[in-house]
Motif scaffolding. Structure first.
Motif, PDB file in Angstrom:
ATOM      1  N   PRO A   1      -4.162  11.069   3.432  1.00 45.12           N
ATOM      2  CA  PRO A   1      -3.513  11.910   2.423  1.00 45.12           C
ATOM      3  C   PRO A   1      -3.858  11.594   0.965  1.00 45.12           C
ATOM      4  O   PRO A   1      -4.011  12.525   0.166  1.00 45.12           O
ATOM      5  CB  PRO A   1      -2.018  11.702   2.694  1.00 45.12           C
TER       6      PRO A   1
ATOM      7  N   THR B   1      -1.646  24.257   7.330  1.00 41.28           N
ATOM      8  CA  THR B   1      -1.110  23.428   8.388  1.00 41.28           C
ATOM      9  C   THR B   1      -0.961  24.302   9.625  1.00 41.28           C
ATOM     10  O   THR B   1      -1.289  25.479   9.593  1.00 41.28           O
ATOM     11  CB  THR B   1       0.229  22.769   7.971  1.00 41.28           C
TER      12      THR B   1
ATOM     13  N   GLU C   1      -1.369  16.523  15.842  1.00 44.60           N
ATOM     14  CA  GLU C   1      -2.798  16.202  15.771  1.00 44.60           C
ATOM     15  C   GLU C   1      -3.598  17.081  16.730  1.00 44.60           C
ATOM     16  O   GLU C   1      -4.683  17.551  16.399  1.00 44.60           O
ATOM     17  CB  GLU C   1      -3.040  14.725  16.101  1.00 44.60           C
TER      18      GLU C   1
ATOM     19  N   SER D   1      -6.748  16.229   6.537  1.00 44.09           N
ATOM     20  CA  SER D   1      -6.092  15.040   6.011  1.00 44.09           C
ATOM     21  C   SER D   1      -4.900  14.667   6.879  1.00 44.09           C
ATOM     22  O   SER D   1      -4.001  15.478   7.090  1.00 44.09           O
ATOM     23  CB  SER D   1      -5.624  15.315   4.577  1.00 44.09           C
ATOM     24  N   LEU D   2      -4.915  13.427   7.376  1.00 43.28           N
ATOM     25  CA  LEU D   2      -3.764  12.871   8.087  1.00 43.28           C
ATOM     26  C   LEU D   2      -3.774  11.367   7.952  1.00 43.28           C
ATOM     27  O   LEU D   2      -4.811  10.746   7.776  1.00 43.28           O
ATOM     28  CB  LEU D   2      -3.707  13.263   9.557  1.00 43.28           C
TER      29      LEU D   2
ATOM     30  N   ASP E   1      -2.536   9.055  10.247  1.00 45.10           N
ATOM     31  CA  ASP E   1      -2.790   8.349  11.508  1.00 45.10           C
ATOM     32  C   ASP E   1      -4.286   8.100  11.692  1.00 45.10           C
ATOM     33  O   ASP E   1      -5.072   9.033  11.874  1.00 45.10           O
ATOM     34  CB  ASP E   1      -2.220   9.178  12.659  1.00 45.10           C
TER      35      ASP E   1
ATOM     36  N   CYS F   1       2.643  21.425  13.491  1.00 44.73           N
ATOM     37  CA  CYS F   1       2.944  20.421  12.460  1.00 44.73           C
ATOM     38  C   CYS F   1       4.205  20.810  11.698  1.00 44.73           C
ATOM     39  O   CYS F   1       5.054  19.953  11.421  1.00 44.73           O
ATOM     40  CB  CYS F   1       1.771  20.277  11.503  1.00 44.73           C
TER      41      CYS F   1
ATOM     42  N   ARG G   1      -7.390  10.469  13.012  1.00 45.11           N
ATOM     43  CA  ARG G   1      -8.567  10.753  12.173  1.00 45.11           C
ATOM     44  C   ARG G   1      -9.855  10.463  12.936  1.00 45.11           C
ATOM     45  O   ARG G   1     -10.805  11.253  12.893  1.00 45.11           O
ATOM     46  CB  ARG G   1      -8.528   9.928  10.882  1.00 45.11           C
TER      47      ARG G   1
END
Length: 176
Positions: free
Chosen positions: A114, A9, A70, A88-89, A91, A13, A95
């Motif tokens: 996710p 990460t 992001e 991986s997210l 929103d 974040c 993406r």
């Protein structure tokens, strides 16, 4: 399962997670704020207690604002895209934005929601299909993803139908 994936990460974040934990000391039961606080606490606890399965990169200059997390991912990805396999997210707009960056740079990176991380475990025979479906539903519920679009987006990158495995008690967390 938690030791089967190595995750990275950004400091931005991680800071956002800490803000979710600190911003609302006593969120109302069942509220979005409570889900954000509890989910952020779980991630930070895991991040701090399992340094071998997590790493944190520092992004400079540090982005600010509502989409800082992001933006930090995009920034690190644009500089180190060859080091990534999956981003991986949840929103979906984020993406799409990161997918454009991946396409523009021609990186071989999957940009997914996710639950896809659980799918990687299933695909590598580390969990069963039933475990995958139940764990994905648990993720959807524990993170408080209750809206139609959010639940749909959570399952969007999963090439698997869990409805055949799970009974009606799981309808609220299955894709519409």
């Amino acid at each position: 399962m938690k030791d089967s994936l190595t995750l990275t990460t950004t400091n931005v974040c991680k800071h956002e997670l800490q803000t979710h934990v600190n911003s609302n000391k006593y969120p109302p039961e069942g509220s979005r704020e409570q889900y954000l606080k509890q989910g952020s606490q779980r991630i930070l606890e895991h991040l701090n207690s399992n340094p071998s399965s997590w790493s944190c990169v520092t992004v400079v200059p540090r982005p600010h604002g509502p989409d800082a997390g992001e933006e930090s991912l995009k920034q690190d990805l644009s500089e180190h895209g060859d080091e990534y396999q999956i981003v991986s997210l949840l929103d979906s707009a984020a993406r799409r934005s990161i997918r454009r960056l991946v396409d523009d740079h021609e990186y071989d990176v999957d940009v997914v929601g996710p639950p896809y991380l659980l799918y990687v475990l299933l695909d590598n025979d580390l969990i069963s299909k039933t475990e995958f479906c139940e764990s994905t539903v648990e993720m959807v519920r524990r993170e408080g993803w209750t809206g139609y679009e959010v639940v749909k987006n959570a399952w969007a990158s999963i090439p698997l139908d869990c409805a055949e495995i799970l009974d009606d008690d799981y309808d609220d967390a299955l894709p519409p």
